[in-house]
Write a protein that holds these residues in place. Structure first.
Motif, PDB file in Angstrom:
ATOM      1  N   PHE A   1       0.846  -1.189   0.000  1.00 16.52           N
ATOM      2  CA  PHE A   1       0.000   0.000   0.000  1.00 16.52           C
ATOM      3  C   PHE A   1       0.884   1.243   0.000  1.00 16.52           C
ATOM      4  N   ILE A   2       0.542   2.212  -0.856  1.00 19.11           N
ATOM      5  CA  ILE A   2       1.290   3.468  -0.907  1.00 19.11           C
ATOM      6  C   ILE A   2       0.364   4.579  -0.436  1.00 19.11           C
ATOM      7  N   VAL A   3       0.729   5.252   0.660  1.00 18.21           N
ATOM      8  CA  VAL A   3      -0.103   6.316   1.210  1.00 18.21           C
ATOM      9  C   VAL A   3       0.331   7.639   0.588  1.00 18.21           C
ATOM     10  N   LEU A   4      -0.557   8.229  -0.199  1.00 19.60           N
ATOM     11  CA  LEU A   4      -0.255   9.443  -0.949  1.00 19.60           C
ATOM     12  C   LEU A   4      -1.032  10.636  -0.399  1.00 19.60           C
ATOM     13  N   ALA A   5      -0.537  11.826  -0.689  1.00 20.41           N
ATOM     14  CA  ALA A   5      -1.283  13.037  -0.363  1.00 20.41           C
ATOM     15  C   ALA A   5      -2.587  13.031  -1.145  1.00 20.41           C
ATOM     16  N   GLN A   6      -3.606  13.615  -0.564  1.00 22.37           N
ATOM     17  CA  GLN A   6      -4.921  13.598  -1.218  1.00 22.37           C
ATOM     18  C   GLN A   6      -4.928  14.342  -2.546  1.00 22.37           C
ATOM     19  N   ASP A   7      -4.024  15.310  -2.704  1.00 19.84           N
ATOM     20  CA  ASP A   7      -3.970  16.072  -3.959  1.00 19.84           C
ATOM     21  C   ASP A   7      -2.795  15.629  -4.840  1.00 19.84           C
ATOM     22  N   ASP A   8      -2.269  14.456  -4.590  1.00 22.00           N
ATOM     23  CA  ASP A   8      -1.134  13.956  -5.376  1.00 22.00           C
ATOM     24  C   ASP A   8      -1.565  13.761  -6.833  1.00 22.00           C
ATOM     25  N   ASP A   9      -0.866  14.448  -7.742  1.00 17.71           N
ATOM     26  CA  ASP A   9      -1.158  14.268  -9.164  1.00 17.71           C
ATOM     27  C   ASP A   9       0.047  13.733  -9.931  1.00 17.71           C
ATOM     28  N   HIS A  10       1.034  13.234  -9.192  1.00 22.79           N
ATOM     29  CA  HIS A  10       2.235  12.680  -9.815  1.00 22.79           C
ATOM     30  C   HIS A  10       2.145  11.167 -10.006  1.00 22.79           C
ATOM     31  N   PHE A  11       1.503  10.496  -9.055  1.00 18.19           N
ATOM     32  CA  PHE A  11       1.523   9.035  -9.051  1.00 18.19           C
ATOM     33  C   PHE A  11       0.971   8.456 -10.348  1.00 18.19           C
ATOM     34  N   THR A  12      -0.128   8.965 -10.829  1.00 14.10           N
ATOM     35  CA  THR A  12      -0.767   8.398 -12.020  1.00 14.10           C
ATOM     36  C   THR A  12       0.003   8.717 -13.297  1.00 14.10           C
ATOM     37  N   ARG A  13       0.986   9.609 -13.219  1.00 13.47           N
ATOM     38  CA  ARG A  13       1.785   9.922 -14.396  1.00 13.47           C
ATOM     39  C   ARG A  13       2.926   8.925 -14.589  1.00 13.47           C
ATOM     40  N   CYS A  14       3.193   8.132 -13.578  1.00 13.68           N
ATOM     41  CA  CYS A  14       4.301   7.177 -13.632  1.00 13.68           C
ATOM     42  C   CYS A  14       3.809   5.809 -14.108  1.00 13.68           C
ATOM     43  N   ASP A  15       4.729   5.032 -14.612  1.00 14.82           N
ATOM     44  CA  ASP A  15       4.408   3.702 -15.130  1.00 14.82           C
ATOM     45  C   ASP A  15       4.670   2.661 -14.037  1.00 14.82           C
ATOM     46  N   TRP A  16       3.590   2.113 -13.483  1.00 17.64           N
ATOM     47  CA  TRP A  16       3.689   1.119 -12.420  1.00 17.64           C
ATOM     48  C   TRP A  16       3.243  -0.260 -12.894  1.00 17.64           C
ATOM     49  N   ARG A  17       3.095  -0.436 -14.203  1.00 16.94           N
ATOM     50  CA  ARG A  17       2.527  -1.681 -14.724  1.00 16.94           C
ATOM     51  C   ARG A  17       3.346  -2.911 -14.343  1.00 16.94           C
ATOM     52  N   GLU A  18       4.616  -2.729 -14.096  1.00 17.99           N
ATOM     53  CA  GLU A  18       5.482  -3.843 -13.719  1.00 17.99           C
ATOM     54  C   GLU A  18       4.971  -4.579 -12.484  1.00 17.99           C
ATOM     55  N   PHE A  19       4.269  -3.846 -11.598  1.00 17.82           N
ATOM     56  CA  PHE A  19       3.839  -4.420 -10.325  1.00 17.82           C
ATOM     57  C   PHE A  19       2.391  -4.895 -10.339  1.00 17.82           C
ATOM     58  N   GLY A  20       1.654  -4.589 -11.389  1.00 19.58           N
ATOM     59  CA  GLY A  20       0.285  -5.062 -11.523  1.00 19.58           C
ATOM     60  C   GLY A  20      -0.578  -4.743 -10.314  1.00 19.58           C
ATOM     61  N   ALA A  21      -1.338  -5.748  -9.878  1.00 15.61           N
ATOM     62  CA  ALA A  21      -2.248  -5.568  -8.747  1.00 15.61           C
ATOM     63  C   ALA A  21      -1.540  -5.704  -7.403  1.00 15.61           C
ATOM     64  N   LYS A  22      -0.221  -5.884  -7.414  1.00  8.76           N
ATOM     65  CA  LYS A  22       0.531  -6.058  -6.169  1.00  8.76           C
ATOM     66  C   LYS A  22       0.598  -4.760  -5.376  1.00  8.76           C
ATOM     67  N   ILE A  23       0.382  -3.609  -6.026  1.00  9.12           N
ATOM     68  CA  ILE A  23       0.440  -2.329  -5.332  1.00  9.12           C
ATOM     69  C   ILE A  23      -0.932  -1.658  -5.337  1.00  9.12           C
ATOM     70  N   LYS A  24      -1.172  -0.860  -4.323  1.00 10.88           N
ATOM     71  CA  LYS A  24      -2.461  -0.186  -4.207  1.00 10.88           C
ATOM     72  C   LYS A  24      -2.260   1.193  -3.573  1.00 10.88           C
ATOM     73  N   PRO A  25      -2.581   2.264  -4.309  1.00 11.92           N
ATOM     74  CA  PRO A  25      -2.434   3.613  -3.752  1.00 11.92           C
ATOM     75  C   PRO A  25      -3.606   3.980  -2.832  1.00 11.92           C
ATOM     76  N   LEU A  26      -3.291   4.682  -1.764  1.00 10.99           N
ATOM     77  CA  LEU A  26      -4.287   5.157  -0.807  1.00 10.99           C
ATOM     78  C   LEU A  26      -4.137   6.664  -0.675  1.00 10.99           C
ATOM     79  N   TYR A  27      -5.120   7.408  -1.111  1.00 10.69           N
ATOM     80  CA  TYR A  27      -5.031   8.867  -1.091  1.00 10.69           C
ATOM     81  C   TYR A  27      -5.552   9.417   0.236  1.00 10.69           C
TER      82      TYR A  27
END
Length: 287
Positions: free
Chosen positions: A87-113
């Motif tokens: 689980f990655i705990v992000l700032a509620q207004d984070d607009d950087h995370f979705t710009r990055c390519d995380w496909r390598e990790f598939g469903a193994k990761i989950k962002p929490l805003y």
């Protein structure tokens, strides 16, 4: 990869979240005799601004070898077969995370805003947001987003020494340098004895319910790491020998060291390819 935005608005303190935390089932098993159904999860608080880096974007998104710092912290955990999910705990207004390519990790990761104003609040909010996934007796590894050089051997050593421990523990290294305490004028007030002093690292590994209780009971401004919160309950986390290469990137000059460490772990062919790319970029700049 499903986005989670709970609790909406986040909690400013552990006390604000107490009614929610009370609904989490208590651990009903003895730590040293838990069943084989116990799972291991990881959580990375990544809601900070990293102001000391002086970068245009939050520190966790500063690039090393074409990848954000957060990528390397995620990779060390997400690719380990013993870890169910990160689980990655992000700032509620984070607009950087979705710009990055995380496909390598598939469903193994989950962002929490649901990141908060301090590390402790971000971790607490993240644990609450993941409460439908993690059981009370499950292990949670909390790792710094800006600690990109975690080695597989260190992670395996942490698992091996803490998995049967009643309290939990953390990676750390004994203090090697002479320790000076300064006065207000930045002069040496005295030299502190370094016997039995360790430098705390991450991951730090504790039972889910125990960590929730410790963070709820503690002061978020004081609990600069999870072990400190656990200590507040009167418990003594186990120190597991880490390595100095597991550095935390805090200042701009740390980036070069982190890149050097990461580069030394690449296969020879990959290292040669990377050196070739760097040489081409330098030649292009000169021309």
């Amino acid at each position: 990869m499903r986005l989670i935005m709970r609790p909406v608005g986040g909690f400013s303190s552990a006390q604000d979240a107490t009614p929610v935390a009370d609904k989490i089932p208590a651990i009903t098993v003895i730590f040293f005799s838990v069943s084989n159904n116990v799972k291991t999860y990881a959580l990375i608080p990544a809601a900070g601004s990293g102001s000391r880096m002086g970068a245009a974007q939050p520190k966790q998104y500063v690039q090393i070898a074409g990848r954000p710092l957060l990528y390397y912290a995620l990779r060390a955990l997400a690719l380990h077969p013993a870890i169910e999910q990160v689980f990655i705990v992000l700032a509620q207004d984070d607009d950087h995370f979705t710009r990055c390519d995380w496909r390598e990790f598939g469903a193994k990761i989950k962002p929490l805003y649901c990141g908060g104003a301090t590390r402790a609040v971000s971790v607490f909010n993240g644990l609450l947001a993941a409460r439908d996934t993690i059981d009370g007796a499950d292990w949670v590894l909390v790792h710094d987003a800006a600690r990109p050089c975690l080695g597989r051997e260190d992670l395996d050593r942490l698992f091996g020494e803490v998995d049967q421990d009643d309290t939990g523990g953390l990676l750390a290294v004994p203090l090697a340098d002479t320790l000076k305490r300064a006065n207000r004028d930045s002069r040496v007030a005295r030299t502190e004895p370094r016997d039995n002093l360790w430098l705390a690292q991450t991951p730090q590994m504790f039972r889910y319910r125990l960590l929730i209780e410790a963070l709820r009971a503690g002061d978020p401004a004081v609990a600069t790491d999870e072990a400190r919160a656990i200590e507040g309950l009167g418990l003594k986390p186990r120190l597991v020998m880490g390595t100095p290469s597991n550095i935390k990137v805090t200042f701009p000059e740390d980036l070069a060291l982190a890149e050097l460490i990461l580069g030394s772990r690449q296969p020879p062919a990959a290292s040669r390819e990377r050196r070739t790319r760097v040489a081409r970029r330098k030649a292009k700049k000169r021309s």
